[in-house]
Design a protein around this motif. Structure first.
Motif, PDB file in Angstrom:
ATOM      1  N   MET A   1     152.939 -38.955 -39.143  1.00  0.00           N
ATOM      2  CA  MET A   1     154.046 -38.083 -38.731  1.00  0.00           C
ATOM      3  C   MET A   1     153.482 -36.851 -38.027  1.00  0.00           C
ATOM      4  SD  MET A   1     157.221 -36.510 -40.957  1.00  0.00           S
ATOM      5  CE  MET A   1     156.192 -36.381 -42.392  1.00  0.00           C
ATOM      6  N   ALA A   2     154.026 -36.542 -36.844  1.00  0.00           N
ATOM      7  CA  ALA A   2     153.547 -35.396 -36.077  1.00  0.00           C
ATOM      8  C   ALA A   2     153.867 -34.101 -36.806  1.00  0.00           C
ATOM      9  CB  ALA A   2     154.191 -35.399 -34.689  1.00  0.00           C
ATOM     10  N   LYS A   3     152.990 -33.125 -36.612  1.00  0.00           N
ATOM     11  CA  LYS A   3     153.180 -31.825 -37.262  1.00  0.00           C
ATOM     12  C   LYS A   3     152.972 -30.725 -36.245  1.00  0.00           C
ATOM     13  CE  LYS A   3     151.643 -29.026 -41.179  1.00  0.00           C
ATOM     14  NZ  LYS A   3     150.706 -28.896 -42.316  1.00  0.00           N
ATOM     15  N   LYS A   4     153.780 -29.691 -36.338  1.00  0.00           N
ATOM     16  CA  LYS A   4     153.628 -28.564 -35.413  1.00  0.00           C
ATOM     17  C   LYS A   4     152.246 -27.948 -35.573  1.00  0.00           C
ATOM     18  CE  LYS A   4     158.507 -27.207 -35.526  1.00  0.00           C
ATOM     19  NZ  LYS A   4     159.449 -26.146 -35.921  1.00  0.00           N
ATOM     20  N   PRO A   5     151.632 -27.523 -34.454  1.00  0.00           N
ATOM     21  CA  PRO A   5     150.298 -26.925 -34.540  1.00  0.00           C
ATOM     22  C   PRO A   5     150.325 -25.570 -35.246  1.00  0.00           C
ATOM     23  CG  PRO A   5     151.186 -26.691 -32.324  1.00  0.00           C
ATOM     24  CD  PRO A   5     152.134 -27.593 -33.069  1.00  0.00           C
ATOM     25  N   HIS A   6     149.186 -25.216 -35.794  1.00  0.00           N
ATOM     26  CA  HIS A   6     149.031 -23.904 -36.426  1.00  0.00           C
ATOM     27  C   HIS A   6     148.834 -22.871 -35.318  1.00  0.00           C
ATOM     28  CE1 HIS A   6     148.139 -21.493 -40.041  1.00  0.00           C
ATOM     29  NE2 HIS A   6     147.357 -20.797 -39.228  1.00  0.00           N
ATOM     30  N   LEU A   7     149.718 -21.893 -35.232  1.00  0.00           N
ATOM     31  CA  LEU A   7     149.639 -20.891 -34.170  1.00  0.00           C
ATOM     32  C   LEU A   7     148.742 -19.732 -34.589  1.00  0.00           C
ATOM     33  CD1 LEU A   7     153.387 -20.641 -33.032  1.00  0.00           C
ATOM     34  CD2 LEU A   7     151.603 -22.174 -32.186  1.00  0.00           C
ATOM     35  N   SER A   8     148.092 -19.129 -33.610  1.00  0.00           N
ATOM     36  CA  SER A   8     147.306 -17.927 -33.886  1.00  0.00           C
ATOM     37  C   SER A   8     148.255 -16.759 -34.123  1.00  0.00           C
ATOM     38  CB  SER A   8     146.386 -17.599 -32.704  1.00  0.00           C
ATOM     39  OG  SER A   8     147.149 -17.136 -31.594  1.00  0.00           O
ATOM     40  N   PHE A   9     147.717 -15.686 -34.688  1.00  0.00           N
ATOM     41  CA  PHE A   9     148.543 -14.503 -34.934  1.00  0.00           C
ATOM     42  C   PHE A   9     149.162 -14.004 -33.635  1.00  0.00           C
ATOM     43  CE2 PHE A   9     149.038  -9.886 -34.918  1.00  0.00           C
ATOM     44  CZ  PHE A   9     149.913  -9.717 -35.981  1.00  0.00           C
ATOM     45  N   TRP A  10     148.381 -13.981 -32.558  1.00  0.00           N
ATOM     46  CA  TRP A  10     148.879 -13.413 -31.300  1.00  0.00           C
ATOM     47  C   TRP A  10     149.909 -14.319 -30.635  1.00  0.00           C
ATOM     48  CZ3 TRP A  10     148.586  -8.565 -31.128  1.00  0.00           C
ATOM     49  CH2 TRP A  10     147.484  -7.908 -31.678  1.00  0.00           C
ATOM     50  N   GLN A  11     149.820 -15.629 -30.862  1.00  0.00           N
ATOM     51  CA  GLN A  11     150.885 -16.510 -30.371  1.00  0.00           C
ATOM     52  C   GLN A  11     152.198 -16.215 -31.097  1.00  0.00           C
ATOM     53  OE1 GLN A  11     148.567 -20.188 -31.041  1.00  0.00           O
ATOM     54  NE2 GLN A  11     149.046 -20.754 -28.922  1.00  0.00           N
ATOM     55  N   ILE A  12     152.124 -16.024 -32.405  1.00  0.00           N
ATOM     56  CA  ILE A  12     153.319 -15.659 -33.178  1.00  0.00           C
ATOM     57  C   ILE A  12     153.840 -14.297 -32.732  1.00  0.00           C
ATOM     58  CG2 ILE A  12     154.143 -15.075 -35.493  1.00  0.00           C
ATOM     59  CD1 ILE A  12     152.214 -17.165 -36.595  1.00  0.00           C
ATOM     60  N   TRP A  13     152.928 -13.366 -32.485  1.00  0.00           N
ATOM     61  CA  TRP A  13     153.297 -12.024 -32.010  1.00  0.00           C
ATOM     62  C   TRP A  13     154.058 -12.113 -30.686  1.00  0.00           C
ATOM     63  CZ3 TRP A  13     152.482  -6.960 -33.765  1.00  0.00           C
ATOM     64  CH2 TRP A  13     152.603  -5.946 -32.823  1.00  0.00           C
ATOM     65  N   ASN A  14     153.546 -12.891 -29.740  1.00  0.00           N
ATOM     66  CA  ASN A  14     154.170 -13.002 -28.422  1.00  0.00           C
ATOM     67  C   ASN A  14     155.564 -13.613 -28.500  1.00  0.00           C
ATOM     68  OD1 ASN A  14     151.934 -11.886 -27.172  1.00  0.00           O
ATOM     69  ND2 ASN A  14     151.025 -13.862 -26.645  1.00  0.00           N
ATOM     70  N   LEU A  15     155.778 -14.532 -29.451  1.00  0.00           N
ATOM     71  CA  LEU A  15     157.098 -15.151 -29.611  1.00  0.00           C
ATOM     72  C   LEU A  15     158.197 -14.109 -29.796  1.00  0.00           C
ATOM     73  CD1 LEU A  15     156.453 -18.098 -32.124  1.00  0.00           C
ATOM     74  CD2 LEU A  15     157.010 -18.297 -29.695  1.00  0.00           C
ATOM     75  N   SER A  16     157.885 -13.049 -30.518  1.00  0.00           N
ATOM     76  CA  SER A  16     158.901 -12.053 -30.890  1.00  0.00           C
ATOM     77  C   SER A  16     158.703 -10.705 -30.223  1.00  0.00           C
ATOM     78  CB  SER A  16     158.900 -11.867 -32.419  1.00  0.00           C
ATOM     79  OG  SER A  16     159.279 -13.048 -33.078  1.00  0.00           O
ATOM     80  N   PHE A  17     157.712 -10.570 -29.351  1.00  0.00           N
ATOM     81  CA  PHE A  17     157.400  -9.254 -28.801  1.00  0.00           C
ATOM     82  C   PHE A  17     158.592  -8.645 -28.064  1.00  0.00           C
ATOM     83  CE2 PHE A  17     155.380  -6.389 -25.598  1.00  0.00           C
ATOM     84  CZ  PHE A  17     154.866  -5.471 -26.501  1.00  0.00           C
ATOM     85  N   GLY A  18     159.369  -9.484 -27.380  1.00  0.00           N
ATOM     86  CA  GLY A  18     160.542  -8.968 -26.676  1.00  0.00           C
ATOM     87  C   GLY A  18     161.567  -8.341 -27.599  1.00  0.00           C
ATOM     88  N   PHE A  19     161.556  -8.755 -28.868  1.00  0.00           N
ATOM     89  CA  PHE A  19     162.489  -8.175 -29.837  1.00  0.00           C
ATOM     90  C   PHE A  19     162.194  -6.695 -30.059  1.00  0.00           C
ATOM     91  CE2 PHE A  19     165.130 -10.869 -32.947  1.00  0.00           C
ATOM     92  CZ  PHE A  19     166.207 -10.009 -32.833  1.00  0.00           C
ATOM     93  N   LEU A  20     160.955  -6.270 -29.793  1.00  0.00           N
ATOM     94  CA  LEU A  20     160.621  -4.849 -29.868  1.00  0.00           C
ATOM     95  C   LEU A  20     161.527  -4.042 -28.951  1.00  0.00           C
ATOM     96  CD1 LEU A  20     158.472  -2.608 -30.783  1.00  0.00           C
ATOM     97  CD2 LEU A  20     157.330  -3.139 -28.639  1.00  0.00           C
TER      98      LEU A  20
END
Length: 440
Positions: free
Chosen positions: A1-20
């Protein structure tokens, strides 16, 4: 079964940076809408009716945007086109609202201001809803707590900047009193200009640094079956809402009823309770000083929330997500109740510590719990429907706010006590929420 990759901290940061940037704009709206509308002639007893624009926009817009983004795919991705389009509209509204008095050839200033409030909040909702779904789309189950905690941190950092901006502009010499013949202070006008520019820059950052999973890969990573992909009516979606979502919605109702009252009545409440300003004296230096201090203490609760956001994943691993959520709400409720007895403006900062902790939990814990119980193919639309648990209590508070205020003798500070009691009820409600993927 496929699994989502483990993201780096900065990838997670970029996902929400616009919310700032979105939250800078949203905090400017929260901290200054009552101030602007009062300056344009709104009565304090009617302020909650104007604030109905925000939840009404969210109630209608977010499910539509969620459903649309679930079914959309472009070169920019699934969620990003909505995030970007909403940001552009939000920035335009932020330019017009504090300048409402200069459009009298179209509408009376108060009417134009109310229309711009509706347009601005609609645009914020178009931008904000896909951010919630984007984190759910991209992070794996092991990273949900950190994903939504980073989002909470960025939201609260933006809230600090947006809330304190008029105060900082006053500090560097921008006038905090309307010019002769004008109605809105230059500090507010320039704060909205700066906030709109930052909103655009941060959303562009997320838009061009985030690569969403293409449709086929998304389906594989989320194990979406052909049956799940079949068209589902909106009524069927409502019928199939997970039990966890219903129970979280009850907690959300009391949480957001509380927050709405706090946002609407803090300026008038502390103006009366700390500065001794009568409700009708809305253009005086004392009232504008109270307005600036509202921004400062709102910045303080956001700063406390930003700090607590980074601790939440660790705390949730130790005592569980439900306990983290429950105790945070309880502390916020007690802090709001304490504001009734505070006569010193600096002591209000201590009350904001508890409010900030509850705010951090409200922004992260419900979504971390909820996203684990939602089908991936309907993440956007269910997140949009869940937004009704935010908007309906605000509509209720808007309709009832003036009535409650009248029953309390027009003392706006007592509205913060009502807000505190509502937050305590929210904490009690967490007992009945089931978190099937509780991480300890």
């Amino acid at each position: 079964m496929a699994k989502k990759p483990h993201l780096s901290f900065w990838q997670i940061w970029n996902l929400s940076f616009g919310f700032l940037g979105v939250q800078i704009g949203y905090s400017l709206q929260n901290g200054n809408t009552s101030r602007i509308l009062s300056s344009l002639g709104a009565d304090v007893g009617h302020l909650s009716y104007f604030w109905l624009a925000a939840p009404l926009a969210g109630l209608l817009v977010q499910p539509i945007i969620g459903l649309s983004s679930d079914k959309t795919w472009t070169r920019l991705g699934r969620r990003v086109p909505f995030i970007l389009g909403g940001a552009i509209a939000s920035a335009l509204a932020m330019f017009f609202m504090p300048n409402s008095e200069f459009f009298t050839y179209l509408f009376p200033p108060l009417i134009f201001g109310a229309v711009m409030l509706l347009f601005m909040d609609t645009s914020f909702n178009v931008t904000m809803q896909p951010f919630r779904a984007l984190v759910g789309d991209m992070v794996n189950d092991d990273q949900r707590n950190i994903g939504y905690s980073v989002q909470s941190f960025l939201i609260n950092t933006g809230a600090v900047l947006g809330s304190i901006l008029p105060f900082l502009l006053t500090y560097i010499g921008v006038s905090n009193i309307p010019a002769e013949g004008a109605k809105v202070a230059p500090t507010v006008i320039w704060a909205f200009y700066i906030g709109g520019a930052i909103l655009l820059i941060t959303v562009l950052w997320t838009s061009f640094t985030t690569k969403e999973f293409p449709p086929k890969e998304y389906e594989e990573l989320n194990n979406i079956t052909a049956e799940e992909k079949k068209h589902t009516s909106f009524l069927t979606l409502l019928k199939d809402i997970p039990e966890t979502m219903w129970r979280l919605s009850i907690v959300q109702f009391f949480s957001w009823f509380s927050l709405f009252l706090m946002w609407v009545y803090t300026t008038s409440g502390i103006a009366q309770n700390v500065w001794g300003v009568v409700p009708t004296d809305s253009t005086s230096a004392a009232f504008n000083a109270a307005g600036n201090w509202t921004g400062v203490i709102f910045a303080c609760y956001s700063a406390f929330a930003a700090g607590f956001s980074m601790l939440m994943p660790r705390i949730a691993r130790i005592i569980g997500r439900k306990n983290t959520y429950r105790y945070s709400l309880l502390l916020g409720g007690l802090s709001l109740l304490s504001m009734i007895f505070i006569k010193d403006q600096y002591m209000l900062i201590f009350a904001m510590a508890g409010v900030g902790i509850s705010w951090a939990a409200i922004l992260a814990m419900p979504y971390a719990i909820l996203s684990s119980s939602l089908p991936a193919s309907k993440m956007g639309v269910y997140m949009g429907i869940f937004n009704a648990s935010i908007t309906i209590p605000q509509i209720a508070a808007g309709l009832l706010g003036g009535v409650i205020l009248a029953l309390l003798g027009g003392q706006a500070i007592f509205m913060l006590g009502v807000a505190g009691l509502s937050m305590v009820f929210a904490a009690i409600g967490v007992f009945f929420v089931h978190d099937k993927n509780e991480i300890r």
